[in-house]
Design a protein around this motif. Structure first.
Motif, PDB file in Angstrom:
ATOM      1  N   UNK A 141       0.827  -1.217   0.000  1.00 21.42           N
ATOM      2  CA  UNK A 141       0.000   0.000   0.000  1.00 21.42           C
ATOM      3  C   UNK A 141       0.862   1.269   0.000  1.00 21.42           C
ATOM      4  N   UNK A 142       0.329   2.340  -0.614  1.00 17.71           N
ATOM      5  CA  UNK A 142       1.085   3.591  -0.738  1.00 17.71           C
ATOM      6  C   UNK A 142       1.492   4.194   0.592  1.00 17.71           C
ATOM      7  N   UNK A 143       0.844   3.800   1.652  1.00 20.79           N
ATOM      8  CA  UNK A 143       1.131   4.402   2.956  1.00 20.79           C
ATOM      9  C   UNK A 143       2.296   3.716   3.672  1.00 20.79           C
ATOM     10  N   UNK A 144       2.856   2.671   3.064  1.00 22.41           N
ATOM     11  CA  UNK A 144       3.918   1.926   3.726  1.00 22.41           C
ATOM     12  C   UNK A 144       5.117   2.808   4.056  1.00 22.41           C
ATOM     13  N   UNK A 145       5.467   3.705   3.112  1.00 27.41           N
ATOM     14  CA  UNK A 145       6.608   4.598   3.338  1.00 27.41           C
ATOM     15  C   UNK A 145       6.128   6.042   3.252  1.00 27.41           C
ATOM     16  N   UNK A 146       6.545   6.887   4.171  1.00 31.04           N
ATOM     17  CA  UNK A 146       6.178   8.300   4.072  1.00 31.04           C
ATOM     18  C   UNK A 146       6.869   8.940   2.870  1.00 31.04           C
ATOM     19  N   UNK A 147       6.208   9.919   2.275  1.00 38.87           N
ATOM     20  CA  UNK A 147       6.827  10.572   1.128  1.00 38.87           C
ATOM     21  C   UNK A 147       7.780  11.655   1.593  1.00 38.87           C
ATOM     22  N   UNK A 148       9.055  11.353   1.561  1.00 37.69           N
ATOM     23  CA  UNK A 148      10.040  12.353   1.960  1.00 37.69           C
ATOM     24  C   UNK A 148      11.061  12.454   0.847  1.00 37.69           C
ATOM     25  N   UNK A 149      11.641  13.639   0.731  1.00 36.50           N
ATOM     26  CA  UNK A 149      12.703  13.721  -0.264  1.00 36.50           C
ATOM     27  C   UNK A 149      14.019  13.447   0.456  1.00 36.50           C
ATOM     28  N   UNK A 150      14.741  12.520  -0.104  1.00 38.77           N
ATOM     29  CA  UNK A 150      15.978  12.078   0.537  1.00 38.77           C
ATOM     30  C   UNK A 150      17.114  13.017   0.158  1.00 38.77           C
ATOM     31  N   UNK A 151      17.774  13.603   1.151  1.00 36.30           N
ATOM     32  CA  UNK A 151      18.905  14.475   0.818  1.00 36.30           C
ATOM     33  C   UNK A 151      20.070  13.632   0.296  1.00 36.30           C
ATOM     34  N   UNK A 152      20.993  14.262  -0.433  1.00 36.62           N
ATOM     35  CA  UNK A 152      22.147  13.493  -0.902  1.00 36.62           C
ATOM     36  C   UNK A 152      22.998  13.043   0.281  1.00 36.62           C
TER      37      UNK A 152
END
Lengths: 431, 303
Positions: free
Chosen positions: A260-271
């Motif tokens: 399901x789409x909720x499994x991982x929060x939508x975050x932008x990963x910094x380098x």
């Protein structure tokens, strides 16, 4: 009695009683006499070591399960299956040496290993390992097969394939040579391409995955009907490195489940921010950020000519592949960046170069036309030499060393007062 | 192939080096080990180019000096460093320069080692670049000093113990090598060098309790054995010795934290009955002996 096994024990005896020049034949004779009398091999070995004046440090013959290994150990015995193995040639103390990186697994778990000699191992071999040792490497335990390690291939049925289960990893923990990986991640980007191998056409799916810890490149050798933004669990993947960048790879032997789409929060990963000595140790990486000083602007920076077909750089108007062509001008920078802990070559394309110079391609082209190549070089030095830059991109390693393919570059503004004050404060720690 | 990193280190640390690790084969690099455990093959320095002279007749073989807040680097540049040699020959001194170069050593006799730099790149830079370099060099020097300090507090120091304290391996290795080759490292002296350099970039009003000068005076006899000998040799040049003492005394009175202005020294010494050329001679001689240096052109400081 297996002759190879006897050899192993003779080696042990000779190695332990180094000072005593006793011949191999003599030991063999003595050993066989004990065996004829039904003395167990280990005990016979021990007795002979004592006889020749050595002190026997008993190596436990007890088998250790991989999951039970929690800290560095000087000697372990294992029964395990080779999951993956890749040779890698490196320079050890000035000499070329082939090391073997891979992963072994048993019923309890898996561990990556480095074999410092060629033990003729192959994927799916079930092996009995005597006297392997464990070291900590980048905070992870790594199994080592060295000079003193004995490895014997044994019956495959002793560890059936189906008893081995994948281990869960986060993306920042993936490094080359590990197998049987389970990862839960979001598909950030997805590309489809076809390649020819041995006359057959194969479709490859590749792109970028992300989880809460990092981003990673991946390649799927099978159509799992992947879609961008999907969150998937990949079970039974393995990690390959391409020019130093680890890539999660999976194929029809792996299973992929959509979550399901909720499994991982939508975050932008910094380098991933690294000092250059760290990047040198890793030998490459995906989406890396470094900060360092421009210590050299290499030849081939500024206005260059490319072949319009293959994009190779040209010295004049002749391409080694396509003959006489009308060159296509381009702008780029090749900078040596050094942070005092390490150094790296970097390549900035036209856009990044324009961005960092605050000048357009046309501006530089005009300067070159009016005042020549040397004027451009001086302009580049005046603008960039000794500047502090933050650079983001992918770091690759090849025969020429480490190169950062820069996607974004910025000049770090100088803040003397702030830096000065924080350093002054740091000095308080020295009495 | 790995490119050797360019170390940031002050002249005082660089010049105090007494240990070299020679590359055994042709292609393995040589390193010097500084008292703070920098294992150096390449350096990056920014300072004031104070003088350039041709030391061979005909061919270009240049000796140049670059000064930073702690001391002076010596550069030798010849026909194989064509770009650097050309640049050095054309820059008007004094000028701020950045130098990237390789370490060179000279061992006149066993137990004696002198270090210099063979430049790869010499480029004129701005005062801002120099300030940035000083701050960065303070930071890097502090890191090395911390590692040396940790080692001195350990019962059984080792690379692994240092790594446990989050020192990167290359620093831990260097610190252990330094421990092996230098009996004691005067931590206060190097802390003083860092503090003085910080002060130099951005002067603060508070005087440092343990400023470099007090400590340096205590340790200087050890450093300048050869000079002491000349001093004892009074019969040879009694007059020069006396004027040097007057000049030295004047500098110490005037210098404060940031050094004394050349003109002011001359003026003050004149009042004590010395003529200008004698004063200049004394200053040059004191500089050669290493008692004073010129952190920026026109400013003199005792070492």
């Amino acid at each position: 009695m297996d002759e190879k096994q006897l050899d192993t024990h003779i080696d042990t005896i000779i190695n332990t009683v180094k000072d005593n020049k006793v011949s191999r034949d003599e030991i063999l004779k003595e050993l066989q006499r004990f065996l004829e009398y039904g003395v167990p091999l280990d005990h016979a070995t021990q007795t002979l070591i004592k006889k020749y004046g050595g002190t026997y440090t008993p190596i436990s013959s007890e088998r250790t399960l991989l999951a039970d290994i929690q800290s560095p150990k000087s000697s372990v015995n294992l029964l395990c299956r080779v999951i993956a193995i890749t040779p890698k040639t490196t320079t050890v103390k000035g000499e070329e040496k082939t090391l073997y990186y891979g992963m072994v697994a048993d019923e309890s778990g898996s561990l990556s290993f480095t074999a410092w000699e060629d033990f003729q191992l192959q994927t799916d071999d079930v092996i009995e390992v005597t006297n392997a040792y464990l070291r900590e490497w980048r905070g992870a335990l790594k199994l080592n097969f060295g000079e003193r390690t004995k490895i014997e291939k044994t019956d495959q049925k002793r560890i059936p394939k189906d008893t081995i289960t994948p281990q869960t990893y986060t993306l920042n923990d993936l490094h080359g040579g590990i197998g049987l990986v389970e990862v839960t991640a979001r598909i950030e980007t997805l590309n489809k391409r076809t390649i020819e191998t041995n006359g057959t056409t194969k479709t490859l799916f590749s792109g970028v995955l992300s989880d809460e810890t990092a981003k990673s490149q991946f390649t799927a050798w099978h159509d799992f009907k992947l879609k961008e933004k999907d969150i998937i669990k990949i079970s039974g993947g393995y990690v390959r490195t391409w020019k130093g960048i680890p890539q999660l790879t999976f194929d029809e032997r792996s299973t992929v489940t959509k979550l399901p789409d909720t499994t991982l929060p939508e975050t932008s990963i910094p380098p991933r921010t690294l000092l250059l000595y760290e990047l040198e140790e890793l030998q490459g990486g995906f989406d890396i950020e470094i900060t360092g000083t421009v210590l050299e602007i290499r030849d081939g920076s500024g206005i260059i000519n490319r072949c319009p077909q293959c994009k190779r750089t040209l010295q004049d108007t002749t391409c080694t592949i396509h003959g006489s062509v009308t060159p296509e001008p381009d702008l780029r920078l090749k900078l040596i960046i050094d942070d005092g802990t390490g150094a790296i070559s970097t390549i900035l394309d036209k856009n990044t170069t324009e961005q960092i110079l605050g000048k357009t391609f046309k501006d530089i082209q005009n300067l070159e036309k009016k005042q020549g190549h040397q004027a451009v070089r001086e302009e580049l030095y005046a603008h960039l030499f000794c500047q502090q830059l933050v650079l983001r991109g992918n770091a690759l390693s090849d025969d020429y060393g480490l190169t950062l393919i820069v996607k974004n570059a910025e000049i770090v503004p100088l803040n003397i007062e702030e830096q000065h004050d924080s350093l002054l404060q740091e000095m308080e720690t020295i009495p | 192939m790995k490119r050797e990193p360019a170390w940031r280190l002050f002249a005082a640390e660089y010049n105090a080096t007494q240990k070299e690790i020679k590359g055994r084969e042709q292609k393995t690099p040589s390193y010097i080990i500084t008292p703070l455990g920098a294992k150096v093959n390449r350096v990056f320095i920014v300072g004031v180019l104070t003088d350039v002279e041709n030391i061979t007749e005909g061919k270009d073989f240049l000796r140049a000096h670059v000064s930073d807040p702690s001391g002076v680097y010596t550069l030798y540049s010849g026909q194989y460093q064509q770009d650097a040699t050309e640049t050095l020959a054309t820059i008007d001194v004094p000028a701020y320069v950045a130098v990237i170069g390789k370490t060179r050593t000279y061992i006149p006799e066993e137990g004696q080692l002198f270090v210099s730099i063979r430049p790869e790149i010499v480029q004129e830079v701005t005062a801002q670049t120099r300030d940035r370099w000083i701050l960065q060099t303070c930071q890097h020097t502090k890191k090395r000093l911390d590692a040396i300090n940790e080692i001195s507090n350990m019962v059984t120091p080792s690379i692994e113990e240092l790594q446990k304290l989050n020192y990167p391996r290359y620093l831990a290795e260097g610190a252990m090598l330094a421990k092996e080759h230098y009996e004691t490292v005067d931590i206060q002296r190097y802390a003083g060098i860092i503090r003085d350099a910080l002060d130099y970039v951005f002067p603060t009003n508070e005087p440092h309790e343990k400023s470099i000068k007090e400590i340096e005076i205590k340790t200087s006899p050890k450093i300048n054995d050869s000079t002491i000998q000349t001093k004892d040799n009074k019969n040879d040049a009694p007059k020069a010795e006396e004027t040097e003492e007057i000049v030295m005394h004047t500098i110490k009175k005037l210098e404060g934290d940031l050094g004394a202005a050349w003109d002011l020294i001359v003026e003050q010494c004149k009042k004590q009955g010395l003529d200008e050329s004698t004063i200049e001679e004394s200053l040059a001689s004191l500089m050669d002996k290493g008692f004073i240096f010129e952190p920026v052109l026109g400013t003199i400081k005792t070492t």
